[in-house]
Design a protein around this motif. Structure first.
Motif, PDB file in Angstrom:
ATOM      1  N   GLY A 132       0.804  -1.220   0.000  1.00  0.00           N
ATOM      2  CA  GLY A 132       0.000   0.000   0.000  1.00  0.00           C
ATOM      3  C   GLY A 132       0.838   1.272   0.000  1.00  0.00           C
ATOM      4  O   GLY A 132       0.285   2.363   0.042  1.00  0.00           O
ATOM      5  N   GLU A 134       2.420   2.660   2.299  1.00  0.00           N
ATOM      6  CA  GLU A 134       2.043   3.472   3.462  1.00  0.00           C
ATOM      7  C   GLU A 134       3.304   3.914   4.199  1.00  0.00           C
ATOM      8  O   GLU A 134       4.141   3.077   4.551  1.00  0.00           O
ATOM      9  CB  GLU A 134       1.164   2.657   4.414  1.00  0.00           C
ATOM     10  N   PRO A 167      -2.268  -5.601   4.095  1.00  0.00           N
ATOM     11  CA  PRO A 167      -2.901  -4.539   3.306  1.00  0.00           C
ATOM     12  C   PRO A 167      -3.350  -3.364   4.170  1.00  0.00           C
ATOM     13  O   PRO A 167      -3.620  -3.528   5.360  1.00  0.00           O
ATOM     14  CB  PRO A 167      -4.121  -5.232   2.687  1.00  0.00           C
ATOM     15  N   ASP A 170      -7.938   0.578   4.923  1.00  0.00           N
ATOM     16  CA  ASP A 170      -9.003   1.311   4.238  1.00  0.00           C
ATOM     17  C   ASP A 170      -9.076   1.010   2.737  1.00  0.00           C
ATOM     18  O   ASP A 170      -9.659   1.769   1.979  1.00  0.00           O
ATOM     19  CB  ASP A 170      -8.821   2.813   4.468  1.00  0.00           C
ATOM     20  N   GLU A 171      -8.467  -0.085   2.314  1.00  0.00           N
ATOM     21  CA  GLU A 171      -8.545  -0.454   0.900  1.00  0.00           C
ATOM     22  C   GLU A 171      -8.974  -1.919   0.795  1.00  0.00           C
ATOM     23  O   GLU A 171      -8.720  -2.693   1.710  1.00  0.00           O
ATOM     24  CB  GLU A 171      -7.164  -0.291   0.232  1.00  0.00           C
ATOM     25  N   PRO A 172      -9.599  -2.289  -0.318  1.00  0.00           N
ATOM     26  CA  PRO A 172      -9.964  -3.703  -0.481  1.00  0.00           C
ATOM     27  C   PRO A 172      -8.717  -4.579  -0.444  1.00  0.00           C
ATOM     28  O   PRO A 172      -7.776  -4.362  -1.215  1.00  0.00           O
ATOM     29  CB  PRO A 172     -10.623  -3.760  -1.867  1.00  0.00           C
ATOM     30  N   HIS A 176      -4.506  -6.055  -2.916  1.00  0.00           N
ATOM     31  CA  HIS A 176      -3.151  -6.264  -2.402  1.00  0.00           C
ATOM     32  C   HIS A 176      -2.747  -7.740  -2.481  1.00  0.00           C
ATOM     33  O   HIS A 176      -1.596  -8.057  -2.765  1.00  0.00           O
ATOM     34  CB  HIS A 176      -3.056  -5.711  -0.980  1.00  0.00           C
TER      35      HIS A 176
END
Ligand SMILES: *Cc1c(COP(=O)(O)O)cnc(C)c1O
Length: 222
Positions: A132, A134, A167, A170-172, A176
């Motif tokens: 991600g 991040e 993952p 806040d994402e599906p 990932h």
């Protein structure tokens, strides 16, 4: 009434089989890592009694408390370190664990390589990929993965067999998982560690070879 660890394990195993059947995967290729961090010794004993042998921990000290006395009784135990490792704990980690899942930076790779050589324990390792991108999360960026893999293998003599990811919340997760599978294929790495209690079925559909399941087996963490 909350379900027992044995009942939960039965449910998780049934879901694994169902996902494998639906996705055309062999159940032999999907390994359940029971994540026992922050769980009681009693619950761990219940999981062992129910035949579970692969466990994941994210802190070295707690892992020792849980597991150092159990090797004699359960010689087929496999312990996975699934969390961030500080380099000053590398020695203890190499002597306790069987798989290091979260190799995520050069300094750690170097020190793990030295420790494994010293102890004669060349453990399978996975590289944690920050799929991600991040900034607060551990892991190697996708762009740096190829060079990092070369560094781990050539400079550190690590036995890198797979990739792992966590993952973004806040994402599906599926995006990932599919991406990690693609990366593992690109670098010819056979193992993919992905999927937790809430999404392991999706991870199996998308190619997980190790799923890391905690609360669905043991209930909420203390
Ligand atoms: C705690 C943890 C898990 C297990 O999460 P659950 O949602 O309880 O299944 C999986 N992977 C990692 C890296 C963890 O730290």
């Amino acid at each position: 009434m909350p379900m027992s660890v044995a009942e939960n394990l039965q449910i998780v195993r049934a879901k694994i089989l169902k996902s494998c059947a639906a996705g055309g995967r062999s159940p032999d290729d999907v390994n359940l890592v029971a994540v026992s961090k922050f769980q009681s010794d009693q619950k761990i004993e219940e999981a062992l009694a129910a035949g579970q042998r692969i466990f994941g921990e994210n802190r070295v000290q707690e892992a020792y408390a849980h597991w150092s006395g159990k090797r004699d009784q359960y010689p087929d135990l496999k312990l996975h370190l699934i969390g961030a490792l500080q380099t000053n704990k590398a020695k203890e980690a190499v002597s306790l664990f069987d798989v290091i899942e979260a190799v995520d930076r050069e300094k750690l790779a170097r020190i793990l390589g030295e420790e494994m050589a010293n102890q004669g324990r060349i453990l399978p390792c996975f590289i944690q990929v920050n799929t991600g991108e991040e900034s607060q999360k551990a892991g190697i960026s996708t762009a740096a993965l190829g060079d990092f893999l070369d560094y781990c293998r050539q400079d550190c003599r690590l036995n890198i067999t797979g990739l792992m990811c966590i993952p973004p919340v806040d994402e599906p997760a599926s995006l990932h998982f599919a991406f990690l599978k693609k990366l593992a294929d690109r670098y010819a790495l056979p193992e993919r560690s992905m999927g937790m209690s809430g999404d392991f079925e999706k991870a199996i559909a998308l190619g997980a070879t190790y799923i890391r399941v905690g609360t669905a087996i043991f209930g909420d963490r203390a």
